[in-house]
Design an enzyme around this catalytic site. Structure first.
Site, PDB file in Angstrom:
ATOM      1  N   HIS A 190       0.837  -1.205   0.000  1.00 56.11           N
ATOM      2  CA  HIS A 190       0.000   0.000   0.000  1.00 56.11           C
ATOM      3  C   HIS A 190       0.874   1.257   0.000  1.00 56.11           C
ATOM      4  O   HIS A 190       0.618   2.201  -0.744  1.00 56.11           O
ATOM      5  CB  HIS A 190      -0.909   0.041   1.240  1.00 56.11           C
ATOM      6  CG  HIS A 190      -1.934  -1.050   1.299  1.00 56.11           C
ATOM      7  ND1 HIS A 190      -2.119  -1.836   2.411  1.00 56.11           N
ATOM      8  CD2 HIS A 190      -2.862  -1.472   0.402  1.00 56.11           C
ATOM      9  CE1 HIS A 190      -3.103  -2.694   2.197  1.00 56.11           C
ATOM     10  NE2 HIS A 190      -3.571  -2.511   0.982  1.00 56.11           N
ATOM     11  N   LYS A 239     -16.683  -7.402   8.482  1.00 55.65           N
ATOM     12  CA  LYS A 239     -17.420  -7.281   9.739  1.00 55.65           C
ATOM     13  C   LYS A 239     -16.520  -7.480  10.953  1.00 55.65           C
ATOM     14  O   LYS A 239     -16.792  -6.990  12.021  1.00 55.65           O
ATOM     15  CB  LYS A 239     -18.583  -8.285   9.772  1.00 55.65           C
ATOM     16  CG  LYS A 239     -19.670  -7.974   8.750  1.00 55.65           C
ATOM     17  CD  LYS A 239     -20.594  -6.866   9.246  1.00 55.65           C
ATOM     18  CE  LYS A 239     -21.724  -6.568   8.276  1.00 55.65           C
ATOM     19  NZ  LYS A 239     -21.321  -5.764   7.121  1.00 55.65           N
ATOM     20  N   ARG A 288      -1.670  -6.172  -8.414  1.00 54.03           N
ATOM     21  CA  ARG A 288      -0.572  -7.074  -8.073  1.00 54.03           C
ATOM     22  C   ARG A 288      -0.362  -8.133  -9.137  1.00 54.03           C
ATOM     23  O   ARG A 288       0.712  -8.387  -9.586  1.00 54.03           O
ATOM     24  CB  ARG A 288      -0.858  -7.759  -6.734  1.00 54.03           C
ATOM     25  CG  ARG A 288      -0.614  -6.863  -5.576  1.00 54.03           C
ATOM     26  CD  ARG A 288      -1.291  -7.352  -4.328  1.00 54.03           C
ATOM     27  NE  ARG A 288      -2.726  -7.197  -4.416  1.00 54.03           N
ATOM     28  CZ  ARG A 288      -3.539  -7.297  -3.386  1.00 54.03           C
ATOM     29  NH1 ARG A 288      -3.066  -7.599  -2.210  1.00 54.03           N
ATOM     30  NH2 ARG A 288      -4.829  -7.109  -3.541  1.00 54.03           N
ATOM     31  N   SER A 316      -3.056  -7.768   2.899  1.00 53.12           N
ATOM     32  CA  SER A 316      -3.354  -7.615   4.329  1.00 53.12           C
ATOM     33  C   SER A 316      -3.773  -8.957   4.925  1.00 53.12           C
ATOM     34  O   SER A 316      -3.370  -9.307   6.044  1.00 53.12           O
ATOM     35  CB  SER A 316      -4.482  -6.604   4.526  1.00 53.12           C
ATOM     36  OG  SER A 316      -4.110  -5.347   4.032  1.00 53.12           O
TER      37      SER A 316
HETATM   38  N1  LIG Z   1       0.997  -5.482  -2.270  1.00 56.19           N
HETATM   39  C1  LIG Z   1       0.258  -4.627  -2.963  1.00 56.19           C
HETATM   40  N2  LIG Z   1       0.764  -4.040  -4.060  1.00 56.19           N
HETATM   41  C2  LIG Z   1       0.012  -3.203  -4.786  1.00 56.19           C
HETATM   42  N3  LIG Z   1      -1.252  -2.883  -4.521  1.00 56.19           N
HETATM   43  C3  LIG Z   1      -1.801  -3.442  -3.443  1.00 56.19           C
HETATM   44  C4  LIG Z   1      -1.085  -4.333  -2.613  1.00 56.19           C
HETATM   45  N4  LIG Z   1      -1.903  -4.740  -1.612  1.00 56.19           N
HETATM   46  C5  LIG Z   1      -3.076  -4.130  -1.824  1.00 56.19           C
HETATM   47  N5  LIG Z   1      -3.026  -3.346  -2.910  1.00 56.19           N
HETATM   48  C6  LIG Z   1      -4.086  -2.510  -3.455  1.00 56.19           C
HETATM   49  O1  LIG Z   1      -4.523  -1.643  -2.439  1.00 56.19           O
HETATM   50  C7  LIG Z   1      -5.904  -1.340  -2.607  1.00 56.19           C
HETATM   51  C8  LIG Z   1      -6.641  -1.592  -1.309  1.00 56.19           C
HETATM   52  O2  LIG Z   1      -6.638  -2.959  -1.104  1.00 56.19           O
HETATM   53  P1  LIG Z   1      -7.069  -3.720   0.212  1.00 56.19           P
HETATM   54  O3  LIG Z   1      -7.267  -2.789   1.340  1.00 56.19           O
HETATM   55  O4  LIG Z   1      -8.139  -4.674  -0.134  1.00 56.19           O
HETATM   56  O5  LIG Z   1      -5.721  -4.497   0.485  1.00 56.19           O
HETATM   57  P2  LIG Z   1      -5.454  -6.039   0.439  1.00 56.19           P
HETATM   58  O6  LIG Z   1      -4.038  -6.212   0.808  1.00 56.19           O
HETATM   59  O7  LIG Z   1      -5.936  -6.620  -0.847  1.00 56.19           O
HETATM   60  O8  LIG Z   1      -6.363  -6.512   1.648  1.00 56.19           O
HETATM   61  P3  LIG Z   1      -7.170  -7.884   1.809  1.00 56.19           P
HETATM   62  O9  LIG Z   1      -6.140  -8.963   1.839  1.00 56.19           O
HETATM   63  O10 LIG Z   1      -7.874  -7.685   3.114  1.00 56.19           O
HETATM   64  O11 LIG Z   1      -8.083  -7.954   0.628  1.00 56.19           O
HETATM   65  C9  LIG Z   1      -6.349  -2.205  -3.779  1.00 56.19           C
HETATM   66  O12 LIG Z   1      -6.284  -1.440  -4.958  1.00 56.19           O
HETATM   67  C10 LIG Z   1      -5.310  -3.295  -3.836  1.00 56.19           C
HETATM   68  O13 LIG Z   1      -5.194  -3.834  -5.122  1.00 56.19           O
HETATM   69 MG   LIG Z   2      -7.950  -7.077  -1.308  1.00 57.81          MG
END
Ligand SMILES: Nc1ncnc2c1ncn2[C@@H]1O[C@H](COP(=O)(O)OP(=O)(O)OP(=O)(O)O)[C@@H](O)[C@H]1O
Ligand SMILES: [Mg+2]
Length: 167
Positions: free
Chosen positions: A24, A48, A97, A135
């Protein structure tokens, strides 16, 4: 085309950020190269049973970007396009990703365009070492006692430890 507002272009980076990872952070920093201001928007109630409440996530992310005056953090509920309109954002930023992200992101981007045709979605690829980071995976690895250093900002790691101790 309407001229850009004097304050510069604002991009919204929406997500759950439960917790914020270095993937992020990578996307936020890349976004600051393209937009004058970047607003990290924490989605309330997507999950939730989040590890961190929306208020905690906002607080943690603010701490991480404390030294970046052009990065703002807020939370929102409801439709992203409504929030983006209210904040006068020029674009939505999303991270890509792998191919697995593509289909869902493509659907969302086109639905958001249907709802608000003037709002563009911009996709950015993280540095290679973050392409496998999510995450969900961080929470899983951490709960099983795995090392997350280098995958999340130090502040996030500390807060996860506090949470694990029941804080
Ligand atoms: N490692 C990463 N590299 C690039 N973009 C990312 C990465 N992790 C998440 N994102 C992007 O960040 C944004 C917010 O994603 P989100 O909060 O769902 O994160 P996540 O890591 O995918 O969480 P979860 O595993 O809970 O789905 C989305 O556009 C997602 O594609
Ligand atoms: Mg996600």
């Amino acid at each position: 085309m309407t001229p850009a507002p004097p304050t510069g272009r604002l991009a919204i980076f929406p997500g759950s950020f439960d917790p914020l990872t270095n993937g992020h952070v990578d996307i936020v920093l890349r976004s600051t190269q393209l937009f004058e201001r970047v607003l990290i928007a924490v989605l309330v109630n997507a999950d939730k049973k989040p590890l961190f409440s929306a208020a905690e996530r906002v607080e943690i992310i603010r701490e991480v970007f404390r030294e970046y005056p052009n990065v703002e953090v807020d939370s929102f509920e409801g439709l992203l396009v409504d929030y983006a309109r209210a904040r006068r954002a020029s674009a939505i930023v999303r991270g890509l990703r792998a191919v697995s992200d593509f289909e869902y992101e493509f659907q969302m981007a086109l639905m958001n365009r249907h709802l608000e045709p003037t709002l563009e979605t911009v996709f950015m690829m993280p540095a290679e070492q973050y392409t496998y980071l999510s995450s969900r995976l961080i929470k899983e690895v951490f709960s099983l006692g795995g090392e997350v250093r280098g995958l999340v900002p130090p502040v996030v790691e500390e807060r996860m430890r506090t949470k694990q101790r029941g804080g």
